[in-house]
Design a protein around this motif. Structure first.
Motif, short mmCIF file in Angstrom:
data_model
loop_
_atom_site.label_atom_id
_atom_site.label_comp_id
_atom_site.label_asym_id
_atom_site.label_seq_id
_atom_site.Cartn_x
_atom_site.Cartn_y
_atom_site.Cartn_z
N ALA A 9 0.84 -1.21 0.00
CA ALA A 9 0.00 0.00 0.00
C ALA A 9 0.87 1.25 0.00
O ALA A 9 0.59 2.21 -0.72
N ALA A 12 2.38 1.91 -3.41
CA ALA A 12 1.39 2.37 -4.40
C ALA A 12 0.74 3.69 -4.00
O ALA A 12 -0.07 4.24 -4.75
N THR A 14 -1.31 4.25 -1.39
CA THR A 14 -2.70 4.07 -0.98
C THR A 14 -2.73 3.49 0.42
O THR A 14 -1.76 3.59 1.17
N THR A 18 -7.79 0.06 1.18
CA THR A 18 -8.06 0.08 -0.25
C THR A 18 -7.61 -1.22 -0.90
O THR A 18 -8.31 -1.78 -1.75
N TYR A 22 -9.99 -3.85 -2.97
CA TYR A 22 -9.75 -4.33 -4.33
C TYR A 22 -9.76 -5.86 -4.38
O TYR A 22 -10.21 -6.46 -5.37
N LEU A 49 -1.79 -2.88 -8.99
CA LEU A 49 -2.35 -1.88 -8.09
C LEU A 49 -2.11 -0.47 -8.62
O LEU A 49 -3.00 0.38 -8.58
N LEU A 50 -0.91 -0.22 -9.15
CA LEU A 50 -0.62 1.10 -9.71
C LEU A 50 -1.49 1.39 -10.93
O LEU A 50 -1.91 2.53 -11.14
N ARG A 53 -4.91 2.28 -9.66
CA ARG A 53 -4.84 3.62 -9.08
C ARG A 53 -4.78 4.70 -10.15
O ARG A 53 -5.37 5.77 -10.02
N ARG A 54 -4.07 4.41 -11.22
CA ARG A 54 -3.96 5.41 -12.29
C ARG A 54 -5.31 5.62 -12.96
O ARG A 54 -5.72 6.76 -13.22
N THR A 56 -8.37 4.99 -11.74
CA THR A 56 -9.31 5.66 -10.84
C THR A 56 -8.92 7.11 -10.64
O THR A 56 -9.78 7.97 -10.45
N GLY A 57 -7.61 7.39 -10.68
CA GLY A 57 -7.16 8.78 -10.57
C GLY A 57 -7.61 9.62 -11.76
O GLY A 57 -7.75 10.85 -11.65
N LEU A 62 -14.51 2.21 -10.45
CA LEU A 62 -13.93 0.88 -10.21
C LEU A 62 -14.63 -0.19 -11.03
O LEU A 62 -13.97 -1.10 -11.55
#
Length: 250
Positions: A9, A12, A14, A18, A22, A49-50, A53-54, A56-57, A62
């Motif tokens: 976490a 990444a 986060t 989180t 996931y 995970l990255l 995250r990218r 969702t960023g 999701l």
């Protein structure tokens, strides 16, 4: 080399909560566990995970992550819709910045509908408040007509009406009403839609009328209201007389 949930976490950017979420929704595979039962994450989990995250960023929901990763037509449509939402949000935020700049430059603009802020200095506070109230009921077309009407030069009668004393005698009120009536009549001819709330409002007519009445009572004193009633009476009598003349000619 393997990482714990906390270490993964942190790498990444986060939280462990989180990461666990996931796992629960199936976006991130569960890793193998060490003999002591602790999870052992590798670089493939970090990359996965990255990537999540990218996306969702960037605003991808999701639930849409798997579809976007597929790269098919649905993925392209999701991204096009997201781009359109972002463009609309950017425009909204730019409009907000313009309005904030207007308020910072002139506090009076806070009391005006956005498109009227350039008129803030030319209108008394009472009229600015009325306009703001009217913006809750009038259509964009009606507001545009009202803005055009108010963009003209301010006459002496407007100033005289604004400065009318609450205890002004009857003869002063009547004289002012008689002088105002021709101007009001001309405004009705130039902007006929504004005289009909059924046409100019996007609200129920009864609701629109209640806003107008409450606003007038709130922001004008009794002498102002009396003059407005006299103007209305003069125009009504003129219309009635004109109707009688037309009937006689027929």
């Amino acid at each position: 080399m393997a990482w714990s949930t906390r270490q993964l976490a942190e790498l990444a950017g986060t939280t462990t909560k989180t990461v666990r979420h996931y796992h629960e929704i199936g976006l991130l595979d569960e890793p193998e566990r060490a003999s002591n039962g602790y999870k052992r994450y590798g670089v493939s989990h970090l990359v996965r995970l990255l990537r999540i995250r990218r996306l969702t960023g960037l605003g991808v929901a999701l639930a849409d992550v798997p579809s976007v990763e597929s790269g098919d037509e649905r993925a392209r449509q999701i991204l096009r819709d997201l781009d359109a939402e972002l463009a609309a949000d950017i425009e909204r935020r730019q409009r907000m910045r313009r309005e904030l700049a207007a308020v910072m430059e002139n506090r009076a603009a806070l009391d005006m509908p956005p498109d009227f802020r350039t008129l803030a200095d030319d209108l008394p506070e009472t009229q600015r408040s009325l306009l703001l109230a009217y913006s809750s009921i009038l259509t964009p077309e009606a507001m545009a007509a009202l803005r055009e009407q108010l963009s003209g030069p301010r006459g002496d009668l407007d100033a005289e009406f604004a400065a009318l004393d609450e205890d002004a005698p009857d003869e002063v009120r009547q004289r002012l009403a008689e002088r105002l009536a021709p101007d009001v009549r001309q405004q009705q001819r130039d902007y006929p839609g504004l005289a009909d709330l059924g046409l100019s409002s996007h609200r129920d007519t009864a609701v629109a009328q209640s806003v107008v009445v409450h606003a007038l009572v709130e922001f004008y004193h009794r002498a102002h209201l009396d003059v407005l009633q006299r103007v209305h009476a003069i125009l009504f009598e003129d219309d009635a007389a004109e109707g009688e003349d037309d009937a006689a000619q027929e």
